[in-house]
Design a protein around this motif. Structure first.
Motif, PDB file in Angstrom:
ATOM      1  N   ASP A 175       0.835  -1.205   0.000  1.00 51.43           N
ATOM      2  CA  ASP A 175       0.000   0.000   0.000  1.00 51.43           C
ATOM      3  C   ASP A 175       0.868   1.253   0.000  1.00 51.43           C
ATOM      4  OD1 ASP A 175      -2.272  -1.595   0.146  1.00 51.43           O
ATOM      5  OD2 ASP A 175      -2.299  -1.549   2.344  1.00 51.43           O
ATOM      6  N   GLU A 176       0.603   2.151  -0.938  1.00 56.13           N
ATOM      7  CA  GLU A 176       1.332   3.414  -0.977  1.00 56.13           C
ATOM      8  C   GLU A 176       0.895   4.313   0.182  1.00 56.13           C
ATOM      9  OE1 GLU A 176       0.817   5.248  -4.758  1.00 56.13           O
ATOM     10  OE2 GLU A 176       2.099   3.805  -5.806  1.00 56.13           O
ATOM     11  N   VAL A 177       1.866   4.946   0.815  1.00 60.48           N
ATOM     12  CA  VAL A 177       1.584   5.838   1.938  1.00 60.48           C
ATOM     13  C   VAL A 177       0.874   7.096   1.445  1.00 60.48           C
ATOM     14  CG1 VAL A 177       2.651   7.353   3.660  1.00 60.48           C
ATOM     15  CG2 VAL A 177       3.486   5.009   3.359  1.00 60.48           C
ATOM     16  N   THR A 178      -0.196   7.459   2.133  1.00 54.58           N
ATOM     17  CA  THR A 178      -0.874   8.728   1.855  1.00 54.58           C
ATOM     18  C   THR A 178      -0.160   9.859   2.581  1.00 54.58           C
ATOM     19  OG1 THR A 178      -3.002   7.644   1.504  1.00 54.58           O
ATOM     20  CG2 THR A 178      -3.047   9.987   2.084  1.00 54.58           C
ATOM     21  N   LEU A 179       0.118   9.656   3.850  1.00 57.73           N
ATOM     22  CA  LEU A 179       0.937  10.608   4.601  1.00 57.73           C
ATOM     23  C   LEU A 179       1.526   9.911   5.819  1.00 57.73           C
ATOM     24  CD1 LEU A 179      -0.687  11.688   7.398  1.00 57.73           C
ATOM     25  CD2 LEU A 179      -2.034  12.894   5.689  1.00 57.73           C
ATOM     26  N   SER A 180       2.606  10.472   6.311  1.00 56.87           N
ATOM     27  CA  SER A 180       3.242   9.977   7.530  1.00 56.87           C
ATOM     28  C   SER A 180       3.095  11.021   8.629  1.00 56.87           C
ATOM     29  CB  SER A 180       4.726   9.686   7.288  1.00 56.87           C
ATOM     30  OG  SER A 180       4.901   8.725   6.269  1.00 56.87           O
ATOM     31  N   LEU A 181       3.023  10.539   9.855  1.00 52.79           N
ATOM     32  CA  LEU A 181       2.893  11.404  11.025  1.00 52.79           C
ATOM     33  C   LEU A 181       4.123  11.252  11.914  1.00 52.79           C
ATOM     34  CD1 LEU A 181      -0.782  10.445  11.955  1.00 52.79           C
ATOM     35  CD2 LEU A 181      -0.070  12.657  11.019  1.00 52.79           C
ATOM     36  N   SER A 182       4.362  12.243  12.747  1.00 48.86           N
ATOM     37  CA  SER A 182       5.422  12.090  13.744  1.00 48.86           C
ATOM     38  C   SER A 182       5.240  13.066  14.893  1.00 48.86           C
ATOM     39  CB  SER A 182       6.807  12.292  13.134  1.00 48.86           C
ATOM     40  OG  SER A 182       7.810  11.978  14.098  1.00 48.86           O
ATOM     41  N   ALA A 183       5.643  12.585  16.079  1.00 46.98           N
ATOM     42  CA  ALA A 183       5.658  13.402  17.292  1.00 46.98           C
ATOM     43  C   ALA A 183       7.078  13.584  17.809  1.00 46.98           C
ATOM     44  CB  ALA A 183       4.814  12.728  18.382  1.00 46.98           C
ATOM     45  N   GLN A 184       8.065  12.980  17.125  1.00 49.74           N
ATOM     46  CA  GLN A 184       9.421  12.911  17.676  1.00 49.74           C
ATOM     47  C   GLN A 184      10.427  13.601  16.758  1.00 49.74           C
ATOM     48  OE1 GLN A 184      12.481  11.048  16.807  1.00 49.74           O
ATOM     49  NE2 GLN A 184      13.331  12.052  18.619  1.00 49.74           N
ATOM     50  N   LYS A 213      -6.660  14.960  -9.357  1.00 48.32           N
ATOM     51  CA  LYS A 213      -7.462  14.101  -8.481  1.00 48.32           C
ATOM     52  C   LYS A 213      -6.657  13.644  -7.274  1.00 48.32           C
ATOM     53  CE  LYS A 213     -10.385   9.960  -8.538  1.00 48.32           C
ATOM     54  NZ  LYS A 213     -10.932   8.863  -9.381  1.00 48.32           N
ATOM     55  N   LYS A 214      -5.407  13.224  -7.512  1.00 47.14           N
ATOM     56  CA  LYS A 214      -4.567  12.755  -6.414  1.00 47.14           C
ATOM     57  C   LYS A 214      -4.249  13.889  -5.451  1.00 47.14           C
ATOM     58  CE  LYS A 214      -2.082   9.677  -4.249  1.00 47.14           C
ATOM     59  NZ  LYS A 214      -2.716   8.520  -3.582  1.00 47.14           N
ATOM     60  N   LYS A 215      -3.961  15.064  -5.978  1.00 51.44           N
ATOM     61  CA  LYS A 215      -3.680  16.202  -5.100  1.00 51.44           C
ATOM     62  C   LYS A 215      -4.890  16.513  -4.224  1.00 51.44           C
ATOM     63  CE  LYS A 215      -2.057  19.085  -8.283  1.00 51.44           C
ATOM     64  NZ  LYS A 215      -1.463  20.311  -8.877  1.00 51.44           N
ATOM     65  N   VAL A 267      -4.941  16.577  -0.132  1.00 50.80           N
ATOM     66  CA  VAL A 267      -5.420  17.748   0.612  1.00 50.80           C
ATOM     67  C   VAL A 267      -6.518  17.332   1.584  1.00 50.80           C
ATOM     68  CG1 VAL A 267      -6.680  19.927   0.415  1.00 50.80           C
ATOM     69  CG2 VAL A 267      -4.774  19.450  -1.129  1.00 50.80           C
ATOM     70  N   LYS A 268      -7.426  16.486   1.114  1.00 51.29           N
ATOM     71  CA  LYS A 268      -8.526  16.030   1.967  1.00 51.29           C
ATOM     72  C   LYS A 268      -7.996  15.202   3.146  1.00 51.29           C
ATOM     73  CE  LYS A 268     -12.206  16.721   1.361  1.00 51.29           C
ATOM     74  NZ  LYS A 268     -13.119  17.767   1.907  1.00 51.29           N
TER      75      LYS A 268
END
Length: 249
Positions: free
Chosen positions: A109-118, A204-206, A210-211
């Protein structure tokens, strides 16, 4: 902004070596830095919000603080300080970035976004000793709870690209980033590292990306507003899937 243009405002740096994050050669992401030099602004922050640039602190490196020599970093710093003066504390700081194309670890699965707190070692640990003066302000658990609020919101959309969320690289020591700087000053911090670059995606991907950011931010805002963010288990952050450079077979 060129190095010489920066020196107009900081003549005390005239004998300093150019900052490590000053780029004036090569082509990256279709941008020719030899013709349009400039700074990686997201390395120009410093946990000491009153820091005055000194020649001895240059050229620096990725694991050392920045200098507030770019107008963009100065503006963000000044807004942050004004909020501190008005409210006593800036509860949450969110930074939006773009990354390359990655995969959810163990999947195709392609990553939509990554998160981080560190972004820096915890000042309350041996690894973060050099940041000890910030230990009372730093709140890693709250940052993890904020990230979970975004993650849980995106997971709630079920079997869709919105569930393809991962953790960005962990174990970082980047005090020159805005996130590292403001985390040490007591803000809960969240990184949204969105897939791809603006110029590499179709309309469409952009729109989908954004969503995804919009929905993640909404999850954070709602959880902070109603207080439910404080009920989230910070340790659950560690269970968010990691990011992989290649798909699983």
């Amino acid at each position: 902004m060129t190095w010489d243009e920066m020196l107009v405002n900081f003549p005390q740096l005239s004998d300093a070596a150019p900052a490590w994050n000053y780029v004036n050669r090569g082509i990256s992401q279709m941008y020719d830095y030899s013709k349009n030099p400039g700074f990686d602004v997201n390395r120009d922050f410093n946990p000491d919000l009153n820091y005055v640039p000194k020649a001895k602190d240059f050229p620096g490196n990725s694991s050392s603080p920045g200098w507030f020599i770019t107008p963009e970093a100065q503006t963000v710093r000044d807004v942050y300080k004004s909020l501190q003066e008005e409210y006593g504390k800036v509860d949450v700081f969110v930074d939006l970035h773009h990354q390359g194309m990655y995969y959810v670890e163990g999947t195709a699965d392609e990553v939509t976004l990554s998160l981080s707190a560190q972004f820096v070692p915890d000042p309350n640990t041996a690894a973060g000793t050099k940041y000890a003066k910030y230990k009372d302000a730093y709140n890693y658990d709250y940052s993890r709870q904020l990230n979970l609020a975004a993650y849980n919101e995106l997971q709630s959309y079920g079997n869709s690209p919105f569930k393809n969320i991962t953790l960005y690289s962990q174990g970082l020591d980047l005090p020159g980033t805005a996130l590292g700087t403001f985390a040490l000053n007591g803000s809960g911090t969240v990184l949204f590292e969105v897939a791809g670059q603006t110029q590499t995606m179709g309309q469409k991907k952009k729109g989908q990306l954004v969503k995804a950011v919009e929905r993640g931010l909404t999850g954070i805002i709602q959880a902070v507003a109603d207080g439910t963010v404080e009920n989230l288990n910070p340790q659950a952050y560690e269970k968010i899937p990691l990011t992989s450079n290649r798909p699983a077979n």
